[in-house]
Design a protein around this motif. Structure first.
Motif, PDB file in Angstrom:
ATOM      1  N   VAL A 190     -10.971  -0.480  23.368  1.00  0.00           N
ATOM      2  CA  VAL A 190      -9.783  -1.333  23.481  1.00  0.00           C
ATOM      3  C   VAL A 190      -8.501  -0.508  23.549  1.00  0.00           C
ATOM      4  CG1 VAL A 190     -10.895  -3.281  22.342  1.00  0.00           C
ATOM      5  CG2 VAL A 190      -9.691  -1.596  20.966  1.00  0.00           C
ATOM      6  N   VAL A 191      -8.585   0.762  23.177  1.00  0.00           N
ATOM      7  CA  VAL A 191      -7.405   1.625  23.215  1.00  0.00           C
ATOM      8  C   VAL A 191      -7.316   2.368  24.539  1.00  0.00           C
ATOM      9  CG1 VAL A 191      -6.260   3.596  22.137  1.00  0.00           C
ATOM     10  CG2 VAL A 191      -7.393   1.878  20.709  1.00  0.00           C
ATOM     11  N   GLY A 192      -8.443   2.878  25.019  1.00  0.00           N
ATOM     12  CA  GLY A 192      -8.409   3.780  26.161  1.00  0.00           C
ATOM     13  C   GLY A 192      -8.776   3.200  27.502  1.00  0.00           C
ATOM     14  N   ALA A 207      -4.231  -2.351  32.471  1.00  0.00           N
ATOM     15  CA  ALA A 207      -3.665  -3.020  33.643  1.00  0.00           C
ATOM     16  C   ALA A 207      -3.603  -4.532  33.436  1.00  0.00           C
ATOM     17  CB  ALA A 207      -4.487  -2.692  34.884  1.00  0.00           C
ATOM     18  N   ALA A 208      -4.642  -5.114  32.838  1.00  0.00           N
ATOM     19  CA  ALA A 208      -4.649  -6.555  32.580  1.00  0.00           C
ATOM     20  C   ALA A 208      -3.572  -6.934  31.571  1.00  0.00           C
ATOM     21  CB  ALA A 208      -6.026  -6.994  32.077  1.00  0.00           C
ATOM     22  N   LEU A 209      -3.337  -6.069  30.577  1.00  0.00           N
ATOM     23  CA  LEU A 209      -2.282  -6.331  29.604  1.00  0.00           C
ATOM     24  C   LEU A 209      -0.905  -6.346  30.279  1.00  0.00           C
ATOM     25  CD1 LEU A 209      -1.586  -6.779  26.632  1.00  0.00           C
ATOM     26  CD2 LEU A 209      -1.454  -4.295  26.357  1.00  0.00           C
ATOM     27  N   ALA A 210      -0.709  -5.473  31.251  1.00  0.00           N
ATOM     28  CA  ALA A 210       0.549  -5.472  32.001  1.00  0.00           C
ATOM     29  C   ALA A 210       0.699  -6.770  32.799  1.00  0.00           C
ATOM     30  CB  ALA A 210       0.605  -4.264  32.927  1.00  0.00           C
ATOM     31  N   GLN A 211      -0.394  -7.299  33.320  1.00  0.00           N
ATOM     32  CA  GLN A 211      -0.346  -8.563  34.042  1.00  0.00           C
ATOM     33  C   GLN A 211       0.046  -9.711  33.112  1.00  0.00           C
ATOM     34  OE1 GLN A 211      -0.655  -9.151  37.297  1.00  0.00           O
ATOM     35  NE2 GLN A 211      -0.963  -6.980  37.740  1.00  0.00           N
ATOM     36  N   VAL A 212      -0.414  -9.661  31.873  1.00  0.00           N
ATOM     37  CA  VAL A 212      -0.016 -10.679  30.889  1.00  0.00           C
ATOM     38  C   VAL A 212       1.484 -10.612  30.637  1.00  0.00           C
ATOM     39  CG1 VAL A 212      -0.269 -11.430  28.495  1.00  0.00           C
ATOM     40  CG2 VAL A 212      -2.282 -10.773  29.809  1.00  0.00           C
ATOM     41  N   SER A 213       2.015  -9.415  30.489  1.00  0.00           N
ATOM     42  CA  SER A 213       3.455  -9.255  30.260  1.00  0.00           C
ATOM     43  C   SER A 213       4.254  -9.784  31.454  1.00  0.00           C
ATOM     44  CB  SER A 213       3.784  -7.780  30.017  1.00  0.00           C
ATOM     45  OG  SER A 213       3.117  -7.297  28.868  1.00  0.00           O
ATOM     46  N   SER A 214       3.769  -9.522  32.670  1.00  0.00           N
ATOM     47  CA  SER A 214       4.441 -10.027  33.856  1.00  0.00           C
ATOM     48  C   SER A 214       4.424 -11.547  33.899  1.00  0.00           C
ATOM     49  CB  SER A 214       3.773  -9.449  35.114  1.00  0.00           C
ATOM     50  OG  SER A 214       4.335  -9.996  36.284  1.00  0.00           O
ATOM     51  N   ALA A 215       3.276 -12.151  33.588  1.00  0.00           N
ATOM     52  CA  ALA A 215       3.175 -13.616  33.583  1.00  0.00           C
ATOM     53  C   ALA A 215       4.065 -14.222  32.504  1.00  0.00           C
ATOM     54  CB  ALA A 215       1.719 -14.041  33.378  1.00  0.00           C
TER      55      ALA A 215
END
Length: 470
Positions: free
Chosen positions: A71-73, A79-87
């Protein structure tokens, strides 16, 4: 407010009764009461609670440590976490569009005006301090539907992240089991190669004594070299699985080492797996939740497209001061203000609004079909693994019995060969049977662990809490 300024607003309020009716996705079909594969699934423990970290039920500290690193590396998760931030940013922007906007400004202008009589110019200074406000009244629900669509997209991105994390965790667990199985197969081949080496030495001694044919020596050497070749292939497979684990953890394969454990007992024991209920599957699988959220977002887009058929209504106002000197700028004589309302509607657009509405409806139908396909695929995966779990359990018992019989047979044939009552061909066949039986036993254990892993994944995964209001 002047009556002329109120006229557009009054007209808009009269039209409010024609507001767009929000479109809703079709109701979900009721899930079956149980899975068909559950009828043949004998290892059921309904009282067992599956934790969110379901892999801990295999009681393997090395696996637990790898999951913590995942979950760290893992770069796909990043990339999916960045998509959540964008949404999330898109959602907050759509929420902000509902409220009025306010801007302030200050300026100073110096200008010269030519005089007609003497050609001299007059220089003047104009200073200003202003505030402007604007607000689009959401009579038809366009902005509200936009917030709904953005909120559903945000929830879908969260569910996508959860689904990707769940898939990565299950893949890591499966790769780990495969690696440990490869190590056990490697240990088996090493033991077999040692036994074949002793058999070769025995046949060479018997050949030297004249009690065995040269064909026995050649057969023994052929078997030894074949197993040594298989051992080389197994080392390669183990190394490739280790490289796959490193990539999943976000590490360079050349810099990752997993301590080897060639003990077959190191393969985890099968944990008790509780029964699966279809309604629980629908409630907990994040890929289903993501598809459902996208369906909701697609239907909200219909409302946005339909609202374009109605006029847009906006209010605006401004206030400020304008004068030649900053010292007395803020005073009643310099005060300027304005307020008004506006209604705007396109009359001719070449059918663009109708096409946008049709496209939104087609997209909603596609999202509904995609959602139903995700549900079907999820049910197929569970049914497949229920069958594999049950059948691999039955196969494991048969393979264990076959392995024990092959070992006893090999001992008997070796003793008979030493006594000179059978040829080495019998020994070769018995050795091959014993090797195959133990290899099949390890493969059956691995298949059963993989099936249990995938079943537990459906019970252990958790959806993120709803954050549509954030």
């Amino acid at each position: 407010m002047p009556k002329t300024a109120l006229a557009p607003l009054t007209l808009a309020l009269l039209l409010a009764g024609c507001a767009v009716t929000p479109q809703r996705p079709p109701a979900e079909a009721a899930p079956p009461a149980s899975f068909r594969g559950s009828d043949d699934w004998q290892r059921v423990a309904p009282e067992v609670a599956v934790p969110e970290d379901w892999w801990t039920m295999f009681k393997d500290p090395v696996l637990d440590g790898l999951q913590a690193e995942l979950v760290v590396g893992n770069q796909n998760l990043a990339a999916a976490l960045a998509q959540v931030s964008s949404a999330r940013a898109v959602l907050r922007a759509s929420q902000a569009a509902i409220f009025p906007t306010l801007s302030v400004g200050a300026g100073s202008t110096r200008s010269a005006t030519a005089q007609s009589n003497n050609g001299q110019s007059t220089v003047s200074t104009s200073n200003s301090l202003t505030a402007n406000a604007a607000w689009e009244i959401d009579l038809w629900g366009r902005l509200a539907e936009g917030v709904k669509a953005a909120g559903a997209s945000y929830q879908a991105s969260q569910a996508d992240l959860a689904a990707l994390r769940l898939s990565a965790q299950a893949t890591l667990t499966q790769s780990y089991f495969s690696l440990r199985t490869a190590e056990a197969q490697q240990a088996l081949l090493e033991r077999t190669a040692a036994a074949y080496q002793r058999a070769l030495e025995l046949t060479e001694a018997r050949y030297a004594s004249g009690v065995a044919a040269q064909t026995d020596v050649l057969q023994a050497r052929t078997q030894l070299r074949s197993v040594q070749s298989q051992l080389s292939d197994m080392r390669t497979q183990r190394a490739q699985l280790e490289h796959a684990l490193a990539t999943q953890l976000g590490k360079l394969p050349g810099q990752f080492r997993l301590p080897s454990s060639k003990d077959t007992a190191h393969l985890p024991e099968l944990p008790p797996v509780p029964d699966l209920v279809p309604s629980t599957l629908l409630a907990q699988r994040p890929d289903i939740a993501a598809a459902r959220a996208r369906q909701t977002a697609a239907y909200a887009q219909i409302g946005i497209a339909d609202a374009a058929f109605f006029p847009s209504v906006s209010l605006s106002g401004s206030a400020g001061y304008r004068g030649s000197s900053w010292s007395n700028l803020v005073s009643a004589p310099n005060l300027l203000w304005s307020i008004g309302a506006a209604v705007a509607a396109p009359l001719l657009d070449g059918g663009q609004r109708r096409l946008a509405s049709d496209q939104a409806r087609a997209s909603a139908e596609a999202a509904t079909a995609n959602y139903r396909q995700v549900v079907l695929t999820a049910f197929q995966e569970v049914e497949d693994n229920l069958v594999q779990f049950a059948e691999s359990g039955a196969s494991l018992a048969l393979q264990r019995d076959a392995f024990e019989a092959a070992e006893r047979n090999l001992d008997l044939v070796l003793n008979q060969y030493r006594a000179g009552t059978v040829s080495f061909l019998n020994v070769s066949a018995a050795q091959t049977s014993a090797l195959t039986a133990e290899g099949n036993l390890l493969s059956s254990r691995n298949r059963q662990l993989v099936a249990a892993n995938l079943l537990l994944k459906n019970l252990g995964g958790r959806l993120p809490p709803s954050s549509a209001q954030q």
